[in-house]
Design an enzyme around this catalytic site. Structure first.
Site, PDB file in Angstrom:
ATOM      1  N   MET A  21       0.845  -1.206   0.000  1.00  0.00           N
ATOM      2  CA  MET A  21       0.000   0.000   0.000  1.00  0.00           C
ATOM      3  C   MET A  21       0.877   1.252   0.000  1.00  0.00           C
ATOM      4  SD  MET A  21      -3.429  -0.966   2.046  1.00  0.00           S
ATOM      5  CE  MET A  21      -2.825  -0.724   3.692  1.00  0.00           C
ATOM      6  N   GLY A  22       2.152   1.094  -0.357  1.00  0.00           N
ATOM      7  CA  GLY A  22       3.022   2.257  -0.480  1.00  0.00           C
ATOM      8  C   GLY A  22       3.512   2.769   0.861  1.00  0.00           C
ATOM      9  N   HIS A  28       9.062  -3.455   3.417  1.00  0.00           N
ATOM     10  CA  HIS A  28       8.708  -3.677   2.008  1.00  0.00           C
ATOM     11  C   HIS A  28       9.959  -4.006   1.192  1.00  0.00           C
ATOM     12  CE1 HIS A  28       5.489  -0.608   3.190  1.00  0.00           C
ATOM     13  NE2 HIS A  28       4.783  -1.670   2.871  1.00  0.00           N
TER      14      HIS A  28
END
Ligand code: AMP
Length: 275
Positions: A21-22, A28
């Protein structure tokens, strides 16, 4: 994205996919680094999926910075960034949702009604669009891992689910896009979650096998932090998510959700006999 994915299949390229989701952080990036190792082509999606937010304010406040994300990714040799608009994923009159039974009714599912329906639906759409050989997920979202593994098996996706360990800040706090929403004091206080989990792991190593006692150790530690409001501390089977009374041979998860101010954080550790 569909036509690129089709072309990659024709060329017999293995595709590694990292859904996010950025507001990217090292958690990440660890998934992306592993995807790079394992696949010919790496695709990262950045999509703040509206259907998985059960609180409107959580959705509007969720950190978004596509420019910073794109800059971070330049060092990671990502081949494609897929950052769709919500209308591209959920067309007009969208009506079909994926619902994984049982696993989604406890823990985060109980606390956030509809959350996993949104997650399962978007992952299904992304898997269908990209048809990755490998998809990479973080252990931080342990229930999400169990749900995605279930849905991948049940719906016959030919994607291998790769799960990677939780990346933490120096304080022990699990990295999360939501950490940026914490005040400096809350952020410091939030490291108590991992301290509690670590205390439980030490007790387990020293022979404690009673799940209630292990949960109490975590709870008592977190309660020493005035900023913390515990939502749950649970000791469950890592695959079925069923509550465990006594730790035996199966791999067990100690999972925590707690609020610090307005921000709700989750974390967990795995314990098993070998430790
Ligand atoms: P999100 O952008 O929060 O939806 O997360 C995208 C993916 O990154 C999910 O598979 C998460 O489990 C994973 N992830 C998030 N935080 C971490 C972390 N601290 N360590 C490892 N993986 C993470």
């Amino acid at each position: 994205m569909s036509s690129i994915a089709r072309k990659l299949r024709r060329e017999n390229k293995t595709v590694g996919f990292v859904p996010t989701m950025g507001a990217l952080h090292e958690g990440h990036l660890s998934l992306i680094a592993e995807a790079r190792q394992m696949s010919d082509v790496v695709i990262v999606s950045i999509f703040v999926n509206p259907t998985q937010f059960n609180e409107k304010e959580d959705f509007t406040k969720y950190p978004r910075d596509l420019t910073a994300d794109a800059a971070l990714l330049t060092d990671y040799q990502v081949d494609y960034v897929f950052a769709p608009e919500a209308q591209e994923i959920y067309g007009e009159n969208f009506s079909t949702y994926v619902y994984v039974e049982n696993l989604t009714e406890t823990l985060e599912g109980a606390a956030r009604p509809g959350h996993f329906r949104g997650v399962s639906t978007v992952v299904t759409i992304l898997f269908n669009t990209i048809r990755p050989d490998f998809a990479f997920f973080g252990q931080k979202d342990a229930q999400q891992v169990a749900v995605i593994k279930r849905l991948t098996r049940d719906l016959g996706f030919e994607t291998e689910i790769v799960v990677l360990p939780t990346i933490r800040e120096e304080s022990g706090l699990a990295m999360s896009s939501r950490n940026t929403l914490l005040s400096p004091d809350e952020r410091q206080g939030a490291s108590i979650i991992y301290q509690g989990l670590r205390d439980a792991k030490i007790a387990f190593r020293e022979g404690e096998r009673n799940a209630l006692k292990l949960a109490d150790i975590v709870r008592q530690k977190i309660e020493t932090e005035p900023f913390a409001r515990i939502d749950y501390v649970a000791v469950v089977d890592s695959e079925t998510l069923a509550p465990v009374d006594k730790i035996g041979d199966a791999q067990v998860l100690i999972a925590v959700a707690a609020r610090f101010g307005l921000v709700r954080l989750i974390d967990n550790i795995i314990i098993n006999r070998k430790q």
